[in-house]
Design a protein around this motif. Sequence first.
Motif, short mmCIF file in Angstrom:
data_model
loop_
_atom_site.label_atom_id
_atom_site.label_comp_id
_atom_site.label_asym_id
_atom_site.label_seq_id
_atom_site.Cartn_x
_atom_site.Cartn_y
_atom_site.Cartn_z
N PRO A 97 -4.39 -2.39 2.88
CA PRO A 97 -5.43 -3.42 2.93
C PRO A 97 -6.77 -2.80 2.53
N GLY A 98 -7.62 -3.57 1.86
CA GLY A 98 -8.91 -3.05 1.43
C GLY A 98 -9.65 -2.36 2.56
N THR A 139 -0.16 9.15 9.17
CA THR A 139 0.59 8.48 8.12
C THR A 139 -0.37 7.56 7.37
N TRP A 140 0.10 7.00 6.26
CA TRP A 140 -0.75 6.05 5.53
C TRP A 140 -0.93 4.77 6.33
N ARG A 141 0.02 4.43 7.16
CA ARG A 141 -0.18 3.28 8.04
C ARG A 141 -1.29 3.56 9.04
N ALA A 183 -4.55 2.97 7.29
CA ALA A 183 -4.90 1.55 7.26
C ALA A 183 -5.51 1.10 8.58
N ARG A 184 -4.97 1.59 9.67
CA ARG A 184 -5.51 1.23 10.99
C ARG A 184 -6.92 1.76 11.18
N PRO A 218 -3.13 -7.91 7.35
CA PRO A 218 -1.87 -7.32 6.87
C PRO A 218 -1.61 -7.65 5.40
N LEU A 219 -0.84 -6.81 4.76
CA LEU A 219 -0.37 -7.10 3.40
C LEU A 219 0.83 -8.02 3.54
N ALA A 220 0.54 -9.30 3.70
CA ALA A 220 1.59 -10.28 4.02
C ALA A 220 1.25 -11.62 3.39
#
Length: 434
Positions: free
Chosen positions: A51-52, A345-347, A350-351, A370-372
Amino acid sequence: MSRPIVIENASLYGDTTASILVEDGVITAVGEVAAPEGAVVVDATGLIALPGLVDLHTHLREPGREDAETIETGSRAASRGGWTAVFAMANTNPVADTAGVVEQVWSRGREIGLVDVFPVGAVTVGLKGEHLSEMGAMAHSKANVRLFSDDGVCVYDPVIMRRALEYVKTFDGAIVQHAQDLRLTEGSQMHEGEVSAELGLAGWPAVAEESIVARDALLAEHVGSRVHVQHLSTAGSVEIIRWAKARGISVTAEATPHHLLLTDESARTYDPLFKVNPPLRTQSDVDALRAAVADGTIDIIATDHAPHAAEDKDCEWAAASFGMLGLETALGVIQKALVDTGALTWRDVARLMSENPARIGKVDDQHGRPLAEGEPANITLVDPAAAWTVDGAQLASRASNTPYGGMELPGRAVATLLRGEPTYLSPRFEGAFA
Protein backbone atom coordinates in the motif's frame (compact mmCIF):
# COMPACT_ATOMS: atom_id res chain seq x y z
CA MET A 1 -11.89 8.51 -17.12
CA SER A 2 -8.40 6.97 -17.00
CA ARG A 3 -7.53 3.68 -18.64
CA PRO A 4 -7.70 0.53 -16.49
CA ILE A 5 -4.35 -0.75 -15.22
CA VAL A 6 -3.39 -4.37 -14.72
CA ILE A 7 -0.34 -4.99 -12.56
CA GLU A 8 0.65 -8.56 -13.36
CA ASN A 9 2.59 -11.03 -11.23
CA ALA A 10 3.31 -8.75 -8.27
CA SER A 11 4.33 -10.19 -4.91
CA LEU A 12 1.71 -8.82 -2.52
CA TYR A 13 3.45 -7.80 0.69
CA GLY A 14 6.32 -10.07 -0.37
CA ASP A 15 4.06 -13.09 0.19
CA THR A 16 1.74 -14.39 -2.54
CA THR A 17 1.99 -13.60 -6.25
CA ALA A 18 -1.11 -12.06 -7.83
CA SER A 19 -2.29 -9.53 -10.36
CA ILE A 20 -4.11 -6.31 -9.48
CA LEU A 21 -6.78 -4.61 -11.59
CA VAL A 22 -7.22 -0.87 -11.07
CA GLU A 23 -10.22 0.96 -12.50
CA ASP A 24 -11.28 4.55 -11.82
CA GLY A 25 -8.87 4.87 -8.91
CA VAL A 26 -10.04 1.72 -7.13
CA ILE A 27 -8.69 -1.83 -6.91
CA THR A 28 -11.45 -3.88 -8.54
CA ALA A 29 -9.83 -7.32 -8.57
CA VAL A 30 -6.87 -9.14 -7.03
CA GLY A 31 -5.70 -12.60 -8.09
CA GLU A 32 -6.14 -13.97 -11.58
CA VAL A 33 -7.15 -10.93 -13.58
CA ALA A 34 -8.35 -10.65 -17.17
CA ALA A 35 -7.22 -7.36 -18.69
CA PRO A 36 -10.14 -5.21 -19.91
CA GLU A 37 -9.98 -3.86 -23.43
CA GLY A 38 -7.63 -0.89 -23.67
CA ALA A 39 -6.03 -1.54 -20.29
CA VAL A 40 -2.44 -0.66 -19.49
CA VAL A 41 -0.72 -3.93 -18.62
CA VAL A 42 2.54 -3.88 -16.69
CA ASP A 43 4.67 -6.85 -15.71
CA ALA A 44 5.60 -6.65 -12.03
CA THR A 45 7.50 -9.93 -11.87
CA GLY A 46 10.11 -9.69 -9.11
CA LEU A 47 8.45 -6.65 -7.56
CA ILE A 48 6.77 -6.28 -4.19
CA ALA A 49 3.41 -4.51 -4.04
CA LEU A 50 2.73 -2.48 -0.91
CA PRO A 51 0.00 0.00 0.00
CA GLY A 52 1.23 3.53 -0.73
CA LEU A 53 3.56 4.73 2.01
CA VAL A 54 2.50 7.40 4.51
CA ASP A 55 5.13 9.67 6.10
CA LEU A 56 3.97 11.20 9.36
CA HIS A 57 7.00 13.51 9.59
CA THR A 58 8.08 15.58 6.59
CA HIS A 59 9.43 19.11 6.22
CA LEU A 60 8.39 20.75 2.96
CA ARG A 61 9.64 24.25 3.94
CA GLU A 62 6.87 26.09 2.05
CA PRO A 63 5.91 28.78 2.82
CA GLY A 64 9.07 30.71 3.64
CA ARG A 65 12.09 28.57 2.73
CA GLU A 66 11.44 27.67 -0.87
CA ASP A 67 15.20 27.90 -1.47
CA ALA A 68 15.51 24.61 0.48
CA GLU A 69 12.34 22.79 -0.62
CA THR A 70 8.89 23.46 -2.00
CA ILE A 71 5.70 21.51 -1.78
CA GLU A 72 6.21 20.59 -5.43
CA THR A 73 9.83 19.38 -5.13
CA GLY A 74 9.10 17.63 -1.85
CA SER A 75 6.06 15.95 -3.37
CA ARG A 76 8.15 14.76 -6.30
CA ALA A 77 10.75 13.34 -3.92
CA ALA A 78 8.00 11.65 -1.95
CA SER A 79 6.41 10.02 -4.99
CA ARG A 80 9.81 8.75 -6.13
CA GLY A 81 10.28 7.26 -2.66
CA GLY A 82 7.00 5.33 -2.79
CA TRP A 83 4.94 7.69 -0.62
CA THR A 84 1.34 8.56 -1.43
CA ALA A 85 0.76 10.81 1.61
CA VAL A 86 2.98 13.03 3.73
CA PHE A 87 2.33 15.10 6.83
CA ALA A 88 3.98 18.50 6.50
CA MET A 89 5.44 19.96 9.68
CA ALA A 90 4.41 23.38 10.94
CA ASN A 91 7.83 25.07 11.28
CA THR A 92 7.43 27.16 8.13
CA ASN A 93 7.51 30.95 7.76
CA PRO A 94 4.85 31.98 8.54
CA VAL A 95 4.33 29.17 11.02
CA ALA A 96 1.35 26.91 10.32
CA ASP A 97 -0.48 28.08 13.44
CA THR A 98 -3.67 29.38 11.78
CA ALA A 99 -6.36 27.94 9.56
CA GLY A 100 -5.21 30.17 6.71
CA VAL A 101 -1.69 28.75 6.57
CA VAL A 102 -2.69 25.08 6.86
CA GLU A 103 -5.31 25.55 4.17
CA GLN A 104 -2.68 27.11 1.91
CA VAL A 105 -0.39 24.09 2.37
CA TRP A 106 -3.25 21.62 1.90
CA SER A 107 -4.53 23.36 -1.23
CA ARG A 108 -1.06 23.57 -2.78
CA GLY A 109 -0.54 19.86 -2.21
CA ARG A 110 -3.86 19.08 -3.87
CA GLU A 111 -3.01 21.35 -6.80
CA ILE A 112 0.28 19.51 -7.42
CA GLY A 113 -1.34 16.12 -6.94
CA LEU A 114 1.72 13.91 -6.61
CA VAL A 115 1.00 12.97 -2.99
CA ASP A 116 -1.68 13.92 -0.51
CA VAL A 117 -0.16 16.63 1.68
CA PHE A 118 -1.69 16.79 5.15
CA PRO A 119 -0.60 19.83 7.17
CA VAL A 120 0.44 19.44 10.79
CA GLY A 121 -0.62 22.44 12.83
CA ALA A 122 1.58 24.16 15.40
CA VAL A 123 0.81 23.59 19.06
CA THR A 124 1.78 27.10 20.10
CA VAL A 125 1.71 30.46 18.40
CA GLY A 126 4.91 30.98 16.43
CA LEU A 127 6.36 27.79 17.99
CA LYS A 128 7.27 29.96 20.97
CA GLY A 129 5.75 27.68 23.61
CA GLU A 130 3.82 30.48 25.29
CA HIS A 131 0.25 30.44 23.98
CA LEU A 132 -1.80 27.72 22.33
CA SER A 133 -2.41 28.13 18.62
CA GLU A 134 -5.80 28.15 16.87
CA MET A 135 -5.99 24.35 17.01
CA GLY A 136 -9.77 24.24 16.88
CA ALA A 137 -9.91 26.46 13.81
CA MET A 138 -7.29 24.32 12.07
CA ALA A 139 -9.12 21.13 13.01
CA HIS A 140 -12.35 22.45 11.50
CA SER A 141 -10.74 23.98 8.40
CA LYS A 142 -10.84 22.25 5.02
CA ALA A 143 -7.40 20.87 5.88
CA ASN A 144 -9.06 18.88 8.70
CA VAL A 145 -5.90 18.95 10.85
CA ARG A 146 -5.66 16.24 13.50
CA LEU A 147 -1.96 16.32 14.39
CA PHE A 148 -0.26 19.25 16.09
CA SER A 149 3.47 19.71 16.67
CA ASP A 150 6.05 22.39 17.37
CA ASP A 151 8.60 20.03 15.77
CA GLY A 152 12.08 21.45 15.90
CA VAL A 153 11.15 22.85 19.31
CA CYS A 154 9.91 20.89 22.30
CA VAL A 155 6.64 21.92 23.93
CA TYR A 156 8.64 22.44 27.10
CA ASP A 157 6.18 24.00 29.55
CA PRO A 158 4.21 21.15 31.20
CA VAL A 159 1.19 23.41 31.73
CA ILE A 160 1.06 24.30 28.04
CA MET A 161 1.49 20.63 27.14
CA ARG A 162 -1.34 19.61 29.45
CA ARG A 163 -3.67 22.26 28.01
CA ALA A 164 -2.78 21.18 24.46
CA LEU A 165 -3.58 17.55 25.26
CA GLU A 166 -6.91 18.61 26.77
CA TYR A 167 -7.75 20.73 23.73
CA VAL A 168 -7.07 18.10 21.04
CA LYS A 169 -9.00 15.47 22.97
CA THR A 170 -12.22 17.25 22.02
CA PHE A 171 -11.79 16.35 18.33
CA ASP A 172 -9.67 13.19 18.69
CA GLY A 173 -6.46 14.91 17.71
CA ALA A 174 -2.97 14.19 18.96
CA ILE A 175 0.01 16.20 20.13
CA VAL A 176 3.16 15.20 18.27
CA GLN A 177 6.13 15.92 20.49
CA HIS A 178 9.77 16.70 19.73
CA ALA A 179 11.11 15.40 23.04
CA GLN A 180 14.04 17.56 24.10
CA ASP A 181 14.73 19.17 27.44
CA LEU A 182 15.97 22.58 26.31
CA ARG A 183 17.97 23.25 29.47
CA LEU A 184 19.91 20.00 29.17
CA THR A 185 20.76 20.50 25.49
CA GLU A 186 21.73 24.15 25.31
CA GLY A 187 24.55 24.49 22.77
CA SER A 188 24.61 20.75 22.08
CA GLN A 189 26.10 19.49 18.81
CA MET A 190 25.88 15.68 18.91
CA HIS A 191 25.17 12.73 21.19
CA GLU A 192 26.83 13.04 24.59
CA GLY A 193 29.24 10.15 24.95
CA GLU A 194 32.73 8.93 24.21
CA VAL A 195 32.79 10.26 20.65
CA SER A 196 31.65 13.77 21.62
CA ALA A 197 34.31 13.86 24.34
CA GLU A 198 37.01 12.83 21.88
CA LEU A 199 35.87 15.34 19.26
CA GLY A 200 35.37 18.19 21.71
CA LEU A 201 31.76 18.79 20.68
CA ALA A 202 29.06 19.70 23.20
CA GLY A 203 26.92 16.67 24.00
CA TRP A 204 23.14 16.08 23.74
CA PRO A 205 22.48 13.61 26.59
CA ALA A 206 19.99 10.78 26.24
CA VAL A 207 18.21 11.84 29.41
CA ALA A 208 17.17 15.09 27.72
CA GLU A 209 14.90 13.04 25.46
CA GLU A 210 13.89 10.43 27.96
CA SER A 211 12.73 12.87 30.65
CA ILE A 212 10.29 14.55 28.25
CA VAL A 213 9.03 11.22 26.91
CA ALA A 214 8.25 10.10 30.46
CA ARG A 215 6.62 13.41 31.42
CA ASP A 216 4.39 13.48 28.37
CA ALA A 217 3.32 9.86 28.78
CA LEU A 218 2.18 10.69 32.31
CA LEU A 219 0.41 13.85 31.13
CA ALA A 220 -1.37 11.90 28.39
CA GLU A 221 -2.49 9.36 30.99
CA HIS A 222 -3.71 12.10 33.30
CA VAL A 223 -5.69 13.85 30.59
CA GLY A 224 -6.79 10.73 28.72
CA SER A 225 -5.49 12.10 25.46
CA ARG A 226 -3.18 10.98 22.62
CA VAL A 227 0.50 11.82 22.37
CA HIS A 228 2.85 10.75 19.60
CA VAL A 229 6.61 10.91 20.21
CA GLN A 230 8.74 11.83 17.22
CA HIS A 231 12.11 10.41 16.17
CA LEU A 232 12.78 8.22 19.22
CA SER A 233 16.55 7.84 19.46
CA THR A 234 17.61 6.19 22.73
CA ALA A 235 17.33 2.81 24.38
CA GLY A 236 15.95 4.52 27.49
CA SER A 237 13.12 6.13 25.50
CA VAL A 238 12.22 2.72 24.12
CA GLU A 239 11.84 1.35 27.65
CA ILE A 240 9.65 4.28 28.67
CA ILE A 241 7.35 3.79 25.67
CA ARG A 242 7.18 0.06 26.42
CA TRP A 243 6.26 0.83 30.03
CA ALA A 244 3.63 3.41 29.01
CA LYS A 245 1.95 1.03 26.59
CA ALA A 246 1.87 -1.73 29.19
CA ARG A 247 0.14 0.76 31.47
CA GLY A 248 -2.51 1.46 28.82
CA ILE A 249 -1.46 5.02 28.04
CA SER A 250 -2.44 6.29 24.59
CA VAL A 251 1.10 6.89 23.35
CA THR A 252 2.64 6.09 19.98
CA ALA A 253 6.19 6.55 18.76
CA GLU A 254 8.26 6.72 15.61
CA ALA A 255 11.83 5.96 14.60
CA THR A 256 13.62 7.39 11.58
CA PRO A 257 15.63 5.43 9.02
CA HIS A 258 18.81 7.30 9.98
CA HIS A 259 18.45 6.45 13.66
CA LEU A 260 17.98 2.81 12.64
CA LEU A 261 21.17 2.67 10.57
CA LEU A 262 23.72 5.34 11.49
CA THR A 263 25.59 5.98 14.76
CA ASP A 264 27.48 8.83 16.38
CA GLU A 265 30.67 7.39 14.90
CA SER A 266 29.67 9.21 11.70
CA ALA A 267 30.45 12.51 13.41
CA ARG A 268 34.18 11.69 13.37
CA THR A 269 34.26 13.10 9.84
CA TYR A 270 32.98 16.47 11.10
CA ASP A 271 30.71 16.37 8.04
CA PRO A 272 27.55 18.38 8.83
CA LEU A 273 25.51 15.99 6.68
CA PHE A 274 25.46 13.80 9.79
CA LYS A 275 24.27 16.58 12.10
CA VAL A 276 20.66 15.95 13.08
CA ASN A 277 18.30 16.55 16.00
CA PRO A 278 17.97 14.34 17.95
CA PRO A 279 21.54 13.30 17.22
CA LEU A 280 22.76 9.98 15.93
CA ARG A 281 23.28 7.78 18.98
CA THR A 282 25.38 4.72 19.85
CA GLN A 283 25.20 1.25 18.36
CA SER A 284 23.45 -0.02 21.49
CA ASP A 285 20.74 2.61 20.96
CA VAL A 286 20.40 1.59 17.31
CA ASP A 287 20.06 -2.04 18.38
CA ALA A 288 17.35 -1.15 20.90
CA LEU A 289 15.43 0.87 18.31
CA ARG A 290 15.59 -1.97 15.79
CA ALA A 291 14.27 -4.43 18.37
CA ALA A 292 11.46 -2.02 19.33
CA VAL A 293 10.45 -1.55 15.70
CA ALA A 294 10.37 -5.32 15.24
CA ASP A 295 8.32 -6.05 18.37
CA GLY A 296 5.83 -3.22 17.86
CA THR A 297 6.89 -0.97 20.72
CA ILE A 298 7.72 1.65 18.09
CA ASP A 299 4.62 2.06 15.93
CA ILE A 300 5.92 3.64 12.76
CA ILE A 301 8.94 4.59 10.70
CA ALA A 302 8.92 8.24 9.58
CA THR A 303 11.58 10.09 7.64
CA ASP A 304 11.94 13.50 9.35
CA HIS A 305 12.86 14.62 5.82
CA ALA A 306 14.68 17.92 6.53
CA PRO A 307 16.01 19.66 3.40
CA HIS A 308 18.41 22.58 3.78
CA ALA A 309 19.86 25.11 1.38
CA ALA A 310 23.51 24.50 0.54
CA GLU A 311 24.79 27.40 2.64
CA ASP A 312 23.13 25.92 5.74
CA LYS A 313 25.04 22.65 5.45
CA ASP A 314 28.19 23.51 3.50
CA CYS A 315 29.93 25.06 6.50
CA GLU A 316 31.67 24.07 9.72
CA TRP A 317 29.83 21.63 11.97
CA ALA A 318 28.94 24.10 14.74
CA ALA A 319 27.31 26.55 12.34
CA ALA A 320 25.42 23.96 10.28
CA SER A 321 21.69 23.36 10.54
CA PHE A 322 20.32 20.12 11.96
CA GLY A 323 18.65 17.72 9.55
CA MET A 324 18.95 15.42 6.55
CA LEU A 325 16.94 14.25 3.55
CA GLY A 326 14.96 11.04 3.81
CA LEU A 327 12.03 10.66 1.43
CA GLU A 328 13.78 8.93 -1.48
CA THR A 329 16.15 6.78 0.55
CA ALA A 330 13.86 5.51 3.33
CA LEU A 331 12.79 2.26 1.68
CA GLY A 332 16.35 1.34 0.73
CA VAL A 333 17.67 2.13 4.20
CA ILE A 334 14.94 0.09 5.90
CA GLN A 335 15.55 -2.82 3.55
CA LYS A 336 19.28 -2.65 4.30
CA ALA A 337 18.93 -2.28 8.07
CA LEU A 338 15.89 -4.42 8.85
CA VAL A 339 14.49 -6.45 5.97
CA ASP A 340 17.68 -7.94 4.59
CA THR A 341 18.83 -8.68 8.15
CA GLY A 342 15.65 -10.64 8.85
CA ALA A 343 14.29 -8.29 11.52
CA LEU A 344 11.27 -7.28 9.40
CA THR A 345 9.19 -8.76 6.61
CA TRP A 346 7.72 -6.65 3.81
CA ARG A 347 4.35 -7.05 5.48
CA ASP A 348 5.91 -5.45 8.57
CA VAL A 349 7.14 -2.61 6.37
CA ALA A 350 3.57 -2.03 5.18
CA ARG A 351 2.41 -1.89 8.79
CA LEU A 352 5.15 0.49 9.91
CA MET A 353 5.29 2.78 6.88
CA SER A 354 1.68 2.79 5.66
CA GLU A 355 -1.02 1.27 7.86
CA ASN A 356 -0.02 2.57 11.29
CA PRO A 357 0.93 6.09 10.14
CA ALA A 358 -2.40 6.43 8.33
CA ARG A 359 -4.23 5.29 11.47
CA ILE A 360 -2.35 7.66 13.78
CA GLY A 361 -2.83 10.54 11.35
CA LYS A 362 -6.57 9.78 11.01
CA VAL A 363 -6.40 9.32 7.23
CA ASP A 364 -6.90 5.56 7.24
CA ASP A 365 -10.15 5.87 5.33
CA GLN A 366 -8.05 6.47 2.18
CA HIS A 367 -4.44 5.59 2.97
CA GLY A 368 -2.82 2.52 4.48
CA ARG A 369 -5.65 0.39 3.17
CA PRO A 370 -5.24 -3.30 2.25
CA LEU A 371 -4.37 -4.33 -1.29
CA ALA A 372 -7.85 -5.74 -1.77
CA GLU A 373 -10.91 -5.38 -3.94
CA GLY A 374 -12.83 -2.16 -3.33
CA GLU A 375 -9.92 -0.30 -1.76
CA PRO A 376 -8.34 2.93 -3.05
CA ALA A 377 -5.57 2.19 -5.56
CA ASN A 378 -2.72 3.76 -3.59
CA ILE A 379 0.04 1.33 -4.51
CA THR A 380 3.82 1.25 -4.30
CA LEU A 381 5.88 -1.22 -6.30
CA VAL A 382 9.28 -1.98 -4.81
CA ASP A 383 12.19 -3.65 -6.57
CA PRO A 384 14.19 -5.27 -3.74
CA ALA A 385 17.00 -6.09 -6.19
CA ALA A 386 17.39 -2.56 -7.60
CA ALA A 387 20.72 -1.80 -5.91
CA TRP A 388 21.66 1.85 -6.41
CA THR A 389 24.25 4.30 -5.16
CA VAL A 390 22.90 7.44 -3.53
CA ASP A 391 23.90 10.78 -5.06
CA GLY A 392 22.43 13.87 -3.44
CA ALA A 393 22.60 15.84 -6.68
CA GLN A 394 20.39 13.25 -8.41
CA LEU A 395 17.59 13.30 -5.84
CA ALA A 396 14.33 15.05 -6.67
CA SER A 397 14.46 17.30 -3.61
CA ARG A 398 15.59 20.87 -4.14
CA ALA A 399 18.22 20.20 -1.46
CA SER A 400 20.99 17.61 -1.55
CA ASN A 401 21.87 17.10 2.14
CA THR A 402 21.71 13.32 2.30
CA PRO A 403 23.96 11.42 4.75
CA TYR A 404 23.91 8.43 2.39
CA GLY A 405 25.90 9.94 -0.47
CA GLY A 406 28.08 7.23 -2.03
CA MET A 407 26.32 4.46 -0.08
CA GLU A 408 24.80 1.56 -2.01
CA LEU A 409 21.23 0.77 -1.01
CA PRO A 410 19.69 -2.58 -1.96
CA GLY A 411 16.26 -1.61 -3.31
CA ARG A 412 13.91 1.24 -4.14
CA ALA A 413 10.41 2.15 -5.27
CA VAL A 414 10.00 1.78 -9.03
CA ALA A 415 6.36 2.88 -9.39
CA THR A 416 3.86 4.80 -7.27
CA LEU A 417 0.12 5.11 -7.91
CA LEU A 418 -2.12 7.60 -6.12
CA ARG A 419 -5.80 6.74 -6.58
CA GLY A 420 -4.83 4.77 -9.65
CA GLU A 421 -2.83 7.57 -11.29
CA PRO A 422 0.92 7.01 -11.73
CA THR A 423 2.82 9.71 -9.83
CA TYR A 424 6.22 8.10 -10.37
CA LEU A 425 7.39 5.57 -12.91
CA SER A 426 10.93 4.29 -13.23
CA PRO A 427 12.28 3.81 -16.76
CA ARG A 428 11.07 0.20 -16.55
CA PHE A 429 7.46 1.36 -16.81
CA GLU A 430 7.48 4.70 -18.62
CA GLY A 431 6.74 3.16 -22.03
CA ALA A 432 3.78 1.16 -20.77
CA PHE A 433 1.77 4.28 -19.97
CA ALA A 434 2.61 6.17 -23.18
